[in-house]
Design an enzyme around this catalytic site. Structure first.
Site, PDB file in Angstrom:
ATOM      1  N   ASP A  32       0.808  -1.230   0.000  1.00 45.42           N
ATOM      2  CA  ASP A  32       0.000   0.000   0.000  1.00 45.42           C
ATOM      3  C   ASP A  32       0.840   1.278   0.000  1.00 45.42           C
ATOM      4  OD1 ASP A  32      -1.836  -1.996   0.199  1.00 45.42           O
ATOM      5  OD2 ASP A  32      -2.778  -1.286   2.028  1.00 45.42           O
ATOM      6  N   ASP A  77      -4.872  -0.385  -1.881  1.00 49.14           N
ATOM      7  CA  ASP A  77      -6.293  -0.200  -1.637  1.00 49.14           C
ATOM      8  C   ASP A  77      -6.880   0.467  -2.878  1.00 49.14           C
ATOM      9  OD1 ASP A  77      -6.252  -1.245   0.891  1.00 49.14           O
ATOM     10  OD2 ASP A  77      -6.504   0.646   1.943  1.00 49.14           O
ATOM     11  N   LYS A 113      -6.919  -4.529  -3.652  1.00 50.90           N
ATOM     12  CA  LYS A 113      -7.797  -5.070  -2.598  1.00 50.90           C
ATOM     13  C   LYS A 113      -8.820  -4.021  -2.191  1.00 50.90           C
ATOM     14  CE  LYS A 113      -4.115  -4.162   0.800  1.00 50.90           C
ATOM     15  NZ  LYS A 113      -4.705  -3.316   1.828  1.00 50.90           N
ATOM     16  N   CYS A 159      -1.711  -2.706   7.641  1.00 49.79           N
ATOM     17  CA  CYS A 159      -1.641  -3.573   6.464  1.00 49.79           C
ATOM     18  C   CYS A 159      -0.319  -4.336   6.342  1.00 49.79           C
ATOM     19  CB  CYS A 159      -1.906  -2.760   5.201  1.00 49.79           C
ATOM     20  SG  CYS A 159      -3.600  -2.107   5.158  1.00 49.79           S
TER      21      CYS A 159
END
Length: 201
Positions: A32, A77, A113, A159
């Site tokens: 991320d 994300d 995701k 994460c």
């Protein structure tokens, strides 16, 4: 656990010459690394310490390690505007926005995701953790015969640690780079890992 306080060049040499890791079975996993988690986006989810200097260091390291032929996997994300996670966190990394964009300049694979309104995952190994819908990350790593993961990214206590946990469950050997991981709780990834697993990996 990769040592801290090295230049990008020193980290690259450390990985290749000291750890003796090779591109044949080792990859870089950037968790991320998106603008929405940095100080570039103060109204999203900026993690302390993610200034331009830090971003430049991350990119310099990735450029150097890519020159050594290591593959780079980048998770992200990829949220719709009304994503379920916005009940807990401020809106962040919304599709098509600046915050959604990766802050890294070089990568080989993107793993998305949290793409559906009601599905989310901290771990890069899942698109939707509640429904146990896996991302393509594990399949891609196994396709390229990856056994070792050099991990960096955001955020260390959310994460990144979730991704590390799932990587270990799947039998990968993990090498987090403390210097290129920032946490919401401002703890070093070494401390976060020790609190989570009771040991340093």
């Amino acid at each position: 656990m990769a040592e801290n306080n090295k230049t990008p060049y020193e980290f690259t040499n450390y990985i290749v010459n000291t750890l003796k890791l090779t591109p044949s079975n080792t990859a870089i996993l950037c968790v991320d690394c998106q603008n929405g988690f940095t100080e570039r986006c103060p109204n999203e989810l900026p993690v302390a310490g993610t200034n331009e200097e830090w971003i430049d260091q991350v990119n310099e390291f990735l450029t150097l390690i890519k020159e050594k032929d290591f593959k780079i996997f980048a998770s992200m994300d990829d949220h719709p505007e009304n994503h379920i996670s916005f009940e807990k966190w401020p809106p962040h990394c919304i599709k098509g926005t600046y915050g959604n964009q990766l802050l890294i300049n070089t990568y080989d694979f993107i793993i998305k995701k949290g793409e559906e309104v009601d599905g989310d995952s901290y771990s890069a190994f899942y698109k939707d953790i509640e429904r146990r819908i896996e991302s393509e990350l594990d399949k891609l790593l196994r396709k390229h015969k990856i056994e070792n993961l050099i991990v960096l990214g955001l955020a260390g206590d959310v994460c990144v640690i979730a991704t590390i946990e799932d990587a270990l469950k799947r039998g990968y050997k993990v090498f987090p780079i403390s210097q290129y991981i920032k946490a919401v709780n401002k703890k070093d990834i070494k401390e976060i890992v020790e609190e989570k697993f009771g040991r340093i990996i």
